[in-house]
Every structure is written in structure tokens, then in C-alpha cells.
Design an enzyme around this catalytic site. Structure first.
Site, mmCIF file in Angstrom:
data_model
loop_
_atom_site.group_PDB
_atom_site.id
_atom_site.type_symbol
_atom_site.label_atom_id
_atom_site.label_comp_id
_atom_site.label_asym_id
_atom_site.label_seq_id
_atom_site.Cartn_x
_atom_site.Cartn_y
_atom_site.Cartn_z
ATOM 1 N N ASP A 108 5.651 -2.471 1.258
ATOM 2 C CA ASP A 108 5.814 -3.282 2.466
ATOM 3 C C ASP A 108 5.506 -4.752 2.158
ATOM 4 O OD1 ASP A 108 6.133 -0.865 3.808
ATOM 5 O OD2 ASP A 108 4.016 -0.789 4.407
HETATM 6 N N1 URA Z 1 2.729 3.254 2.166
HETATM 7 C C1 URA Z 1 2.780 2.260 3.066
HETATM 8 O O1 URA Z 1 2.448 2.452 4.228
HETATM 9 N N2 URA Z 1 3.200 1.051 2.653
HETATM 10 C C2 URA Z 1 3.552 0.785 1.387
HETATM 11 O O2 URA Z 1 3.916 -0.346 1.069
HETATM 12 C C3 URA Z 1 3.502 1.835 0.447
HETATM 13 C C4 URA Z 1 3.086 3.061 0.867
#
Ligand code: URA
Length: 239
Positions: A108
Site C-alpha cells: 500500500d
Molecule cells: N497488507 C496490507 O494491509 N498492506 C500491505 O501493503 C501489505 C499487506
């Protein structure tokens, strides 16, 4: 072996015609001698940058190329999403490479840590395939203290995320202190770690991936920095 003009065009140095002009100017040198024929066949191997220069600089590494990056905050992993992307942290010419580079899975915008980037399709699929069970370890910083029931819920193989129909595969939670824990998962569902903590009544305030399979994010790789993965590191992922 590859045709010189096609090789350099695929590495993003310009169109075949532009590359032909560079060769005609004597700007492409292999083993110390300027190449005169843009149609010449040249050996393509990982050591090419040690043998070939373009305009006086080592040629870019040929495909297959796999990198590890320490993804910083506030950059996105997709070309399509709005905002600065991880690809902008790489040399500009690389955006014109064929085959193109893609991230192996995504982090993310507000997640940091180990991110792999490759132009090697079979390798990418091997890493993300659920059948490979490559574990990914995250360091989660939480809004509220852990209550003690979370590890069993994550390990159960029955935890269901909001809006989904299949339960999550078992995951391993290792608390570090009241509000910080390592969580190791083998799947890669959308916002998975954040949604897992939401499912047990908590909230992730910071998320960092520090390991993929046998590969740990090196301490000396600063946020935003990247380097090419060695063949041993690549193999060690599955180890
Ligand atoms: N899980 C998440 O919630 N975000 C990420 O970036 C990776 C795994």
C-alpha cells in the site's frame, strides 16, 4: 545472443533508428572496441555491463532483471494509481524497457519495506503463486494493545475477512510488545494485514514488510534505495 540494435532499443536507449545512429557515432563499445554494425549479434549475459559501454557508461543490465527496493512511504506500486510510483525511483530510461518491470505483489501507499521488482514473468508468478507458499513477514504497529486472542484467530485457518467468501490460510503472529507484532502470511489479499487486524478489533497505524521467504530487507538499504538481487538471493527466496 541478440541483435545489438534490438537489445539497446529494448533496454530503453531509443528507437532502433536512434540506436543505429549511436552505433554509427562509435558510442557503443564491447570489450574495448567500438562496434560498427548495429545488426551485429552480441552476447547477452548478466556480465554485459562489465563488457559494454554506451556513450562511455556501462550498459544497463539486460533482462532478466530482478531488484529489491526499500519502498518508502507515500509512493504507489501501480502505474495506474494516482501519485508518485516506485518506478519513478528507478532510472528514467528503464520505463522504456521491454520486457517491462513490474512489482511482485504490491505494498500500500502507506506501507514501507521490502519490495521486489522484476521483468522475469515466470519468476514473478513463482513468487506470488499460492502454491509456492512464500511467507511474507510484516511488522505491524497497532493502535491498541494486543489482547492475547489474536494469534489463535490468525492461526486458525477459519478467519474470514469482511466481504470475502474463503477463509484466510493460517498466519503466524509473534508479539514484540503491547502494540507491535510480526505477522507472517502466505497469501496476498487486498490490504490483507490491515484487514486481519481490523477483523480482531484493532487498527494498524504503521506497516513495514521486512522479509519475503528467505530474503530479509538489508539494514543498509535506506528507504527509496534499491539494488539488483543476486542469483543466490533470488534462489534463497524459496529456501
Ligand atoms: N497488507 C496490507 O494491509 N498492506 C500491505 O501493503 C501489505 C499487506
Amino acid at each position: 545472443m541478440a541483435r545489438l540494435d534490438r537489445l539497446l532499443a529494448n533496454l530503453g536507449y531509443g528507437s532502433r533508428r536512434e540506436v543505429q545512429a549511436m552505433v554509427a557515432r562509435g558510442q557503443v563499445v564491447l570489450d574495448g572496441a567500438a562496434l560498427k554494425d548495429a545488426g551485429a549479434r552480441v552476447p547477452v549475459a548478466a556480465d554485459l555491463p562489465q563488457r559494454m559501454t554506451v556513450a562511455g557508461r556501462p550498459v544497463d543490465p539486460p533482462a532478466p532483471l530482478t531488484l529489491m527496493m526499500h519502498k518508502p512511504l507515500d509512493v504507489v506500486c501501480s502505474h495506474r494509481e494516482a501519485g508518485r510510483s516506485v518506478y519513478e525511483l528507478l532510472p528514467g530510461r528503464w520505463r522504456a524497457r521491454t520486457p517491462g518491470l513490474s512489482t511482485i505483489g504490491r505494498l500500500d501507499k502507506d506501507t514501507t519495506g521490502l519490495l521486489l521488482i522484476t521483468d522475469d514473468g515466470p519468476f514473478l508468478h513463482r513468487v506470488i503463486s499460492p502454491r509456492s507458499h512464500v511467507p511474507k513477514r510484516y511488522l505491524a504497529t497497532l493502535d491498541r494493545p494486543l489482547e492475547g486472542h489474536e494469534a489463535a484467530a490468525f492461526a486458525s485457518g477459519t478467519l474470514m475477512l469482511d466481504g470475502e467468501t474463503a477463509p484466510l490460510a493460517p498466519a503466524v503472529l509473534e508479539p514484540l510488545d503491547a502494540r507491535r507484532a510480526h505477522l507472517t502470511i502466505t497469501e496476498g489479499r487486498y490490504h490483507q494485514v490491515r484487514r486481519m487486524f481490523a477483523a480482531v478489533g484493532n487498527h494498524v497505524v504503521a506497516l513495514h514488510r521486512d522479509r519475503i521467504g528467505g530474503l530479509a530487507l538489508p539494514d543498509d538499504l535506506e528507504p527509496g534505495a534499491w539494488r539488483i538481487l543476486t542469483p543466490a538471493e533470488q534462489a534463497g527466496l524459496f529456501g
